[in-house]
Design a protein around this motif. Structure first.
Motif, PDB file in Angstrom:
ATOM      1  N   VAL A  41       0.848  -1.200   0.000  1.00 41.03           N
ATOM      2  CA  VAL A  41       0.000   0.000   0.000  1.00 41.03           C
ATOM      3  C   VAL A  41       0.881   1.247   0.000  1.00 41.03           C
ATOM      4  N   TYR A  42       1.912   1.246   0.820  1.00 40.17           N
ATOM      5  CA  TYR A  42       2.848   2.369   0.852  1.00 40.17           C
ATOM      6  C   TYR A  42       3.536   2.525  -0.508  1.00 40.17           C
ATOM      7  N   GLY A  43       4.044   1.421  -1.039  1.00 41.95           N
ATOM      8  CA  GLY A  43       4.773   1.470  -2.303  1.00 41.95           C
ATOM      9  C   GLY A  43       3.924   1.979  -3.453  1.00 41.95           C
ATOM     10  N   TYR A  44       2.681   1.532  -3.513  1.00 40.44           N
ATOM     11  CA  TYR A  44       1.807   2.021  -4.578  1.00 40.44           C
ATOM     12  C   TYR A  44       1.465   3.495  -4.373  1.00 40.44           C
ATOM     13  N   GLY A  45       1.451   3.948  -3.134  1.00 37.39           N
ATOM     14  CA  GLY A  45       1.259   5.375  -2.890  1.00 37.39           C
ATOM     15  C   GLY A  45       2.402   6.193  -3.460  1.00 37.39           C
ATOM     16  N   VAL A  46       3.596   5.657  -3.393  1.00 38.30           N
ATOM     17  CA  VAL A  46       4.774   6.333  -3.948  1.00 38.30           C
ATOM     18  C   VAL A  46       4.759   6.292  -5.470  1.00 38.30           C
ATOM     19  N   LEU A  47       4.561   5.125  -6.033  1.00 41.38           N
ATOM     20  CA  LEU A  47       4.709   4.990  -7.484  1.00 41.38           C
ATOM     21  C   LEU A  47       3.511   5.497  -8.263  1.00 41.38           C
ATOM     22  N   GLY A  48       2.342   5.498  -7.640  1.00 36.32           N
ATOM     23  CA  GLY A  48       1.133   5.907  -8.344  1.00 36.32           C
ATOM     24  C   GLY A  48       1.185   7.318  -8.885  1.00 36.32           C
ATOM     25  N   GLY A  49       1.860   8.205  -8.186  1.00 32.75           N
ATOM     26  CA  GLY A  49       1.970   9.590  -8.635  1.00 32.75           C
ATOM     27  C   GLY A  49       2.889   9.778  -9.820  1.00 32.75           C
ATOM     28  N   ARG A  50       3.606   8.741 -10.191  1.00 33.14           N
ATOM     29  CA  ARG A  50       4.548   8.831 -11.294  1.00 33.14           C
ATOM     30  C   ARG A  50       4.024   8.163 -12.564  1.00 33.14           C
ATOM     31  N   LEU A  51       2.788   7.696 -12.499  1.00 38.70           N
ATOM     32  CA  LEU A  51       2.182   7.023 -13.648  1.00 38.70           C
ATOM     33  C   LEU A  51       0.883   7.718 -14.014  1.00 38.70           C
ATOM     34  N   ASP A  52       0.586   7.741 -15.299  1.00 35.37           N
ATOM     35  CA  ASP A  52      -0.686   8.312 -15.732  1.00 35.37           C
ATOM     36  C   ASP A  52      -1.308   7.414 -16.789  1.00 35.37           C
ATOM     37  N   GLY A  53      -2.452   7.800 -17.267  1.00 36.51           N
ATOM     38  CA  GLY A  53      -3.136   7.024 -18.291  1.00 36.51           C
ATOM     39  C   GLY A  53      -3.480   5.624 -17.816  1.00 36.51           C
ATOM     40  N   LYS A  54      -3.290   4.658 -18.705  1.00 35.18           N
ATOM     41  CA  LYS A  54      -3.635   3.268 -18.401  1.00 35.18           C
ATOM     42  C   LYS A  54      -2.814   2.743 -17.228  1.00 35.18           C
ATOM     43  N   GLN A  55      -1.521   3.048 -17.189  1.00 34.52           N
ATOM     44  CA  GLN A  55      -0.687   2.577 -16.085  1.00 34.52           C
ATOM     45  C   GLN A  55      -1.112   3.205 -14.764  1.00 34.52           C
ATOM     46  N   GLY A  56      -1.515   4.452 -14.795  1.00 35.36           N
ATOM     47  CA  GLY A  56      -2.009   5.101 -13.590  1.00 35.36           C
ATOM     48  C   GLY A  56      -3.271   4.430 -13.071  1.00 35.36           C
ATOM     49  N   ALA A  57      -4.157   4.076 -13.990  1.00 34.17           N
ATOM     50  CA  ALA A  57      -5.389   3.378 -13.605  1.00 34.17           C
ATOM     51  C   ALA A  57      -5.067   1.995 -13.031  1.00 34.17           C
ATOM     52  N   GLU A  58      -4.113   1.291 -13.639  1.00 34.76           N
ATOM     53  CA  GLU A  58      -3.705  -0.018 -13.117  1.00 34.76           C
ATOM     54  C   GLU A  58      -3.093   0.113 -11.725  1.00 34.76           C
ATOM     55  N   ALA A  59      -2.315   1.159 -11.516  1.00 34.55           N
ATOM     56  CA  ALA A  59      -1.704   1.376 -10.201  1.00 34.55           C
ATOM     57  C   ALA A  59      -2.778   1.669  -9.151  1.00 34.55           C
ATOM     58  N   ARG A  60      -3.778   2.467  -9.508  1.00 32.00           N
ATOM     59  CA  ARG A  60      -4.864   2.753  -8.569  1.00 32.00           C
ATOM     60  C   ARG A  60      -5.649   1.488  -8.237  1.00 32.00           C
TER      61      ARG A  60
END
Length: 174
Positions: free
Chosen positions: A34-53
């Protein structure tokens, strides 16, 4: 995303139960994810951002389910650390994707241990979580591994890629 900081209280009746130990380790791994995805999620957008969320939401749900399971087994759910030291810097999207794959590999390892330690419905749930982590890892990596969750235990594995993520400033005793 180390499990060395798992703390048990003296009144935990099943503190030595392999099942509770595996549940706590998987819970600690979910906290770290959960912590790690909080960090990396802000660095992805579009389809990858949606997958990270979506992955972040899945790990929060997994964390909550494991906390309930730990209580059901008579334990006190391990708490999340305030912060975690990441295995490498995550300055951009490609590093974020790489971190997501590492997080999923580590989660898969924790669930592989939980599959081994449980029976019945809990084993089925753990196997399902292992499968989901393996699928997410393969998506992030662009390919799969033969034994998801076990690569980090392979002899000669690069610790920078597969070693534990420690709680920031933790000495392993919490």
């Amino acid at each position: 995303m180390s499990t060395r900081s798992i703390r048990r209280s003296d009144d935990d009746s099943d503190a030595d139960s392999p099942e509770l130990t595996a549940v706590q380790a998987a819970l600690a791994a979910e906290h770290a994810a959960v912590y790690g995805y909080g960090v990396l999620g802000g660095r992805l957008d579009g389809k990858q951002g949606a997958e990270a969320r979506a992955a972040h939401d899945a790990h929060r749900a997994g964390r909550d389910a494991l906390a309930r399971t730990a209580r059901d087994l008579g334990g006190r759910p391990v708490a999340a650390n305030a912060a975690y030291a990441l295995p490498f810097a995550v300055p951009d999207g490609p590093a974020a994707v790489r971190l997501a794959a590492v997080l999923e590999d580590r989660i898969a390892g924790a669930y592989a241990d939980l599959v081994r330690a449980t029976e019945g419905e809990r084993r089925g749930d753990a196997a399902g979580a292992l499968r989901e982590a393996a699928v997410r890892s393969a998506r992030w990596r662009g390919g799969n591994v033969a034994f998801p969750g076990l690569a980090e235990r392979a002899a000669g594995a690069d610790p920078a890629e597969t070693g534990p993520v420690e709680a920031a400033g933790a000495d392993g005793t919490r």
